[in-house]
Design a protein around this motif. Structure first.
Motif, PDB file in Angstrom:
ATOM      1  N   HIS A 108       6.004   1.867   1.607  1.00  0.00           N
ATOM      2  CA  HIS A 108       5.729   1.793   0.168  1.00  0.00           C
ATOM      3  C   HIS A 108       4.535   2.667  -0.198  1.00  0.00           C
ATOM      4  O   HIS A 108       4.589   3.433  -1.184  1.00  0.00           O
ATOM      5  N   ASN A 109       3.484   2.581   0.579  1.00  0.00           N
ATOM      6  CA  ASN A 109       2.286   3.386   0.309  1.00  0.00           C
ATOM      7  C   ASN A 109       2.562   4.880   0.488  1.00  0.00           C
ATOM      8  O   ASN A 109       1.903   5.714  -0.139  1.00  0.00           O
ATOM      9  N   GLY A 110       3.545   5.197   1.346  1.00  0.00           N
ATOM     10  CA  GLY A 110       3.930   6.586   1.547  1.00  0.00           C
ATOM     11  C   GLY A 110       4.981   7.072   0.565  1.00  0.00           C
ATOM     12  O   GLY A 110       5.506   8.183   0.721  1.00  0.00           O
ATOM     13  N   GLN A 111       5.296   6.244  -0.448  1.00  0.00           N
ATOM     14  CA  GLN A 111       6.247   6.573  -1.508  1.00  0.00           C
ATOM     15  C   GLN A 111       7.649   6.834  -0.971  1.00  0.00           C
ATOM     16  O   GLN A 111       8.391   7.682  -1.485  1.00  0.00           O
ATOM     17  N   ILE A 112       8.024   6.092   0.057  1.00  0.00           N
ATOM     18  CA  ILE A 112       9.371   6.141   0.608  1.00  0.00           C
ATOM     19  C   ILE A 112      10.195   5.027  -0.022  1.00  0.00           C
ATOM     20  O   ILE A 112       9.776   3.869  -0.032  1.00  0.00           O
ATOM     21  N   LYS A 113      11.359   5.364  -0.554  1.00  0.00           N
ATOM     22  CA  LYS A 113      12.237   4.358  -1.135  1.00  0.00           C
ATOM     23  C   LYS A 113      12.743   3.416  -0.037  1.00  0.00           C
ATOM     24  O   LYS A 113      12.954   3.840   1.101  1.00  0.00           O
ATOM     25  N   GLN A 114      12.941   2.144  -0.398  1.00  0.00           N
ATOM     26  CA  GLN A 114      13.437   1.167   0.561  1.00  0.00           C
ATOM     27  C   GLN A 114      14.556   0.342  -0.075  1.00  0.00           C
ATOM     28  O   GLN A 114      14.367  -0.260  -1.131  1.00  0.00           O
ATOM     29  N   TRP A 115      15.681   0.324   0.619  1.00  0.00           N
ATOM     30  CA  TRP A 115      16.845  -0.432   0.183  1.00  0.00           C
ATOM     31  C   TRP A 115      17.248  -1.421   1.266  1.00  0.00           C
ATOM     32  O   TRP A 115      16.976  -1.199   2.460  1.00  0.00           O
ATOM     33  N   ILE A 116      17.887  -2.477   0.872  1.00  0.00           N
ATOM     34  CA  ILE A 116      18.503  -3.413   1.803  1.00  0.00           C
ATOM     35  C   ILE A 116      20.002  -3.178   1.802  1.00  0.00           C
ATOM     36  O   ILE A 116      20.622  -3.060   0.738  1.00  0.00           O
ATOM     37  N   VAL A 117      20.584  -3.092   3.019  1.00  0.00           N
ATOM     38  CA  VAL A 117      22.032  -2.977   3.176  1.00  0.00           C
ATOM     39  C   VAL A 117      22.435  -4.024   4.209  1.00  0.00           C
ATOM     40  O   VAL A 117      22.124  -3.901   5.390  1.00  0.00           O
ATOM     41  N   THR A 118      23.122  -5.067   3.762  1.00  0.00           N
ATOM     42  CA  THR A 118      23.331  -6.229   4.620  1.00  0.00           C
ATOM     43  C   THR A 118      24.732  -6.809   4.477  1.00  0.00           C
ATOM     44  O   THR A 118      25.393  -6.638   3.441  1.00  0.00           O
ATOM     45  N   SER A 119      25.162  -7.518   5.519  1.00  0.00           N
ATOM     46  CA  SER A 119      26.424  -8.258   5.479  1.00  0.00           C
ATOM     47  C   SER A 119      26.228  -9.664   4.925  1.00  0.00           C
ATOM     48  O   SER A 119      27.204 -10.423   4.812  1.00  0.00           O
ATOM     49  N   SER A 120      25.002 -10.035   4.617  1.00  0.00           N
ATOM     50  CA  SER A 120      24.730 -11.335   3.988  1.00  0.00           C
ATOM     51  C   SER A 120      25.047 -11.285   2.502  1.00  0.00           C
ATOM     52  O   SER A 120      25.066 -10.215   1.885  1.00  0.00           O
ATOM     53  N   GLY A 121      25.269 -12.470   1.912  1.00  0.00           N
ATOM     54  CA  GLY A 121      25.520 -12.561   0.485  1.00  0.00           C
ATOM     55  C   GLY A 121      24.255 -12.369  -0.329  1.00  0.00           C
ATOM     56  O   GLY A 121      23.137 -12.587   0.157  1.00  0.00           O
ATOM     57  N   GLY A 122      24.429 -11.987  -1.583  1.00  0.00           N
ATOM     58  CA  GLY A 122      23.298 -11.715  -2.462  1.00  0.00           C
ATOM     59  C   GLY A 122      22.324 -12.864  -2.607  1.00  0.00           C
ATOM     60  O   GLY A 122      21.098 -12.656  -2.503  1.00  0.00           O
ATOM     61  N   PRO A 123      22.778 -14.111  -2.843  1.00  0.00           N
ATOM     62  CA  PRO A 123      21.821 -15.214  -2.986  1.00  0.00           C
ATOM     63  C   PRO A 123      20.985 -15.461  -1.734  1.00  0.00           C
ATOM     64  O   PRO A 123      19.805 -15.802  -1.838  1.00  0.00           O
ATOM     65  N   SER A 124      21.578 -15.287  -0.554  1.00  0.00           N
ATOM     66  CA  SER A 124      20.818 -15.477   0.688  1.00  0.00           C
ATOM     67  C   SER A 124      19.723 -14.430   0.813  1.00  0.00           C
ATOM     68  O   SER A 124      18.596 -14.727   1.232  1.00  0.00           O
ATOM     69  N   VAL A 125      20.050 -13.199   0.458  1.00  0.00           N
ATOM     70  CA  VAL A 125      19.058 -12.122   0.497  1.00  0.00           C
ATOM     71  C   VAL A 125      17.944 -12.392  -0.506  1.00  0.00           C
ATOM     72  O   VAL A 125      16.755 -12.246  -0.195  1.00  0.00           O
ATOM     73  N   GLN A 126      18.317 -12.807  -1.704  1.00  0.00           N
ATOM     74  CA  GLN A 126      17.318 -13.046  -2.745  1.00  0.00           C
ATOM     75  C   GLN A 126      16.370 -14.169  -2.360  1.00  0.00           C
ATOM     76  O   GLN A 126      15.162 -14.098  -2.636  1.00  0.00           O
ATOM     77  N   ALA A 127      16.898 -15.204  -1.702  1.00  0.00           N
ATOM     78  CA  ALA A 127      16.032 -16.302  -1.265  1.00  0.00           C
ATOM     79  C   ALA A 127      14.979 -15.799  -0.294  1.00  0.00           C
ATOM     80  O   ALA A 127      13.801 -16.195  -0.367  1.00  0.00           O
ATOM     81  N   LEU A 128      15.383 -14.922   0.618  1.00  0.00           N
ATOM     82  CA  LEU A 128      14.434 -14.363   1.576  1.00  0.00           C
ATOM     83  C   LEU A 128      13.406 -13.486   0.872  1.00  0.00           C
ATOM     84  O   LEU A 128      12.205 -13.558   1.160  1.00  0.00           O
ATOM     85  N   LEU A 129      13.848 -12.675  -0.071  1.00  0.00           N
ATOM     86  CA  LEU A 129      12.932 -11.792  -0.791  1.00  0.00           C
ATOM     87  C   LEU A 129      11.961 -12.576  -1.660  1.00  0.00           C
ATOM     88  O   LEU A 129      10.821 -12.144  -1.875  1.00  0.00           O
ATOM     89  N   ASN A 130      12.408 -13.728  -2.144  1.00  0.00           N
ATOM     90  CA  ASN A 130      11.491 -14.567  -2.924  1.00  0.00           C
ATOM     91  C   ASN A 130      10.299 -15.009  -2.085  1.00  0.00           C
ATOM     92  O   ASN A 130       9.182 -15.166  -2.598  1.00  0.00           O
ATOM     93  N   GLN A 131      10.544 -15.225  -0.790  1.00  0.00           N
ATOM     94  CA  GLN A 131       9.460 -15.624   0.108  1.00  0.00           C
ATOM     95  C   GLN A 131       8.504 -14.469   0.406  1.00  0.00           C
ATOM     96  O   GLN A 131       7.408 -14.680   0.916  1.00  0.00           O
ATOM     97  N   ALA A 132       8.961 -13.241   0.114  1.00  0.00           N
ATOM     98  CA  ALA A 132       8.152 -12.062   0.406  1.00  0.00           C
ATOM     99  C   ALA A 132       7.192 -11.704  -0.714  1.00  0.00           C
ATOM    100  O   ALA A 132       6.339 -10.825  -0.537  1.00  0.00           O
ATOM    101  N   GLN A 133       7.316 -12.363  -1.860  1.00  0.00           N
ATOM    102  CA  GLN A 133       6.455 -12.032  -2.992  1.00  0.00           C
ATOM    103  C   GLN A 133       4.991 -12.271  -2.635  1.00  0.00           C
ATOM    104  O   GLN A 133       4.631 -13.333  -2.129  1.00  0.00           O
ATOM    105  N   GLY A 134       4.203 -11.250  -2.855  1.00  0.00           N
ATOM    106  CA  GLY A 134       2.786 -11.344  -2.544  1.00  0.00           C
ATOM    107  C   GLY A 134       2.411 -10.798  -1.176  1.00  0.00           C
ATOM    108  O   GLY A 134       1.234 -10.540  -0.921  1.00  0.00           O
ATOM    109  N   VAL A 135       3.420 -10.621  -0.287  1.00  0.00           N
ATOM    110  CA  VAL A 135       3.107 -10.090   1.048  1.00  0.00           C
ATOM    111  C   VAL A 135       3.787  -8.753   1.292  1.00  0.00           C
ATOM    112  O   VAL A 135       3.397  -8.016   2.198  1.00  0.00           O
TER     113      VAL A 135
END
Length: 251
Positions: A108-135
């Motif tokens: 992020h600090n190096g201005q590199i784009k970051q995407w998630i590409v996963t076989s998990s469903g959207g709600p499962s991914v979002q739940a994990l990302l919610n835990q990442a807020q602030g870190v």
């Protein structure tokens, strides 16, 4: 000269240790809730992880046990299991892999784009990302199993991420842990760094496809071990190392 512009992250086993203490107990609770005579211990679940995608995994396992689940049953199971998984994530049972927070912030600090590409469903991914807020910073995009008809090793998820991000494949590095993910990324034309899942038995025949292989991403006080690829003097996967991978592959 090819320049690194984006990193595409897998989730399960790459971004976080979701399988054994996240998905597996959630499936077992859903089996109990719906009266299905299944229980997946760690050894059995490790074997079943060779089947990409949770619901296909259930359907194939059930058929092997002589039970043909209907689409309605599988949909109900998916919904119940998802609720249990979301609860486990919120309760802190799912942990980030070593080096993930460091590397996401470095990119992020190096201005590199970051995407998630996963076989998990959207709600499962979002739940994990919610835990990442602030870190960790927000990702620039997400392609989940809800967005494509066929999951990994089919490359459709990676191809969709390339299309939506507007990026050419030769300026993107994928991060994966499984044979299915590695095959999907390379079939889409991406260089792929692998942190191998310890239970993926299919990796032996596919690991040569990886541009580099580390046991984990590494931190300053928890260095990683390079198992395949160009020398890494920093003892961890870094932005500079991924830039060098693209130069190395293009030489």
């Amino acid at each position: 000269m090819t320049a690194l512009r984006a990193v595409f992250w897998d989730v399960d086993g790459t971004l976080a240790d979701t399988e054994m203490e996240g998905h597996r107990p959630a499936f077992n609770q859903a089996f109990r809730d719906l009266g299905l005579p299944f229980h997946w211990n760690k050894e059995l679940y490790a074997e079943l992880l060779s089947i990409a995608g949770g619901i296909p995994r259930v359907a194939i396992y059930a058929k092997d046990q002589g039970i043909n689940l209907t689409q309605d049953q599988l949909k109900r199971l998916r919904d119940v299991k998802r609720e249990h998984y979301l609860s486990r994530v919120c309760e802190g049972h799912v942990q980030w892999r070593p080096g993930v927070l460091r590397l996401v912030n470095e990119l992020h600090n190096g201005q590199i784009k970051q995407w998630i590409v996963t076989s998990s469903g959207g709600p499962s991914v979002q739940a994990l990302l919610n835990q990442a807020q602030g870190v960790m910073p927000a990702f620039d995009g997400v392609v989940s199993s809800d967005d494509v008809a066929t999951g990994k090793p089919n490359p459709d998820g990676y191809r969709l991420a390339l299309k939506q991000s507007g990026l050419p494949s030769d300026c993107v590095v994928a991060l994966e842990d499984s044979a299915a993910g590695l095959k999907a990324a390379t079939a889409a034309g991406l260089s792929c760094v692998l942190t191998p899942s310890p239970w993926d038995r299919d990796l032996v025949g596919a690991i040569h496809l990886a541009a580099a292989v580390f046991d984990h991403l590494g931190d300053e006080h928890n260095p990683s071990l390079l198992q395949q690829g160009p020398p890494c003097l920093e003892g961890m996967l870094t932005l500079n190392y991924m830039k060098s991978l693209l130069l190395y592959s293009g030489s």
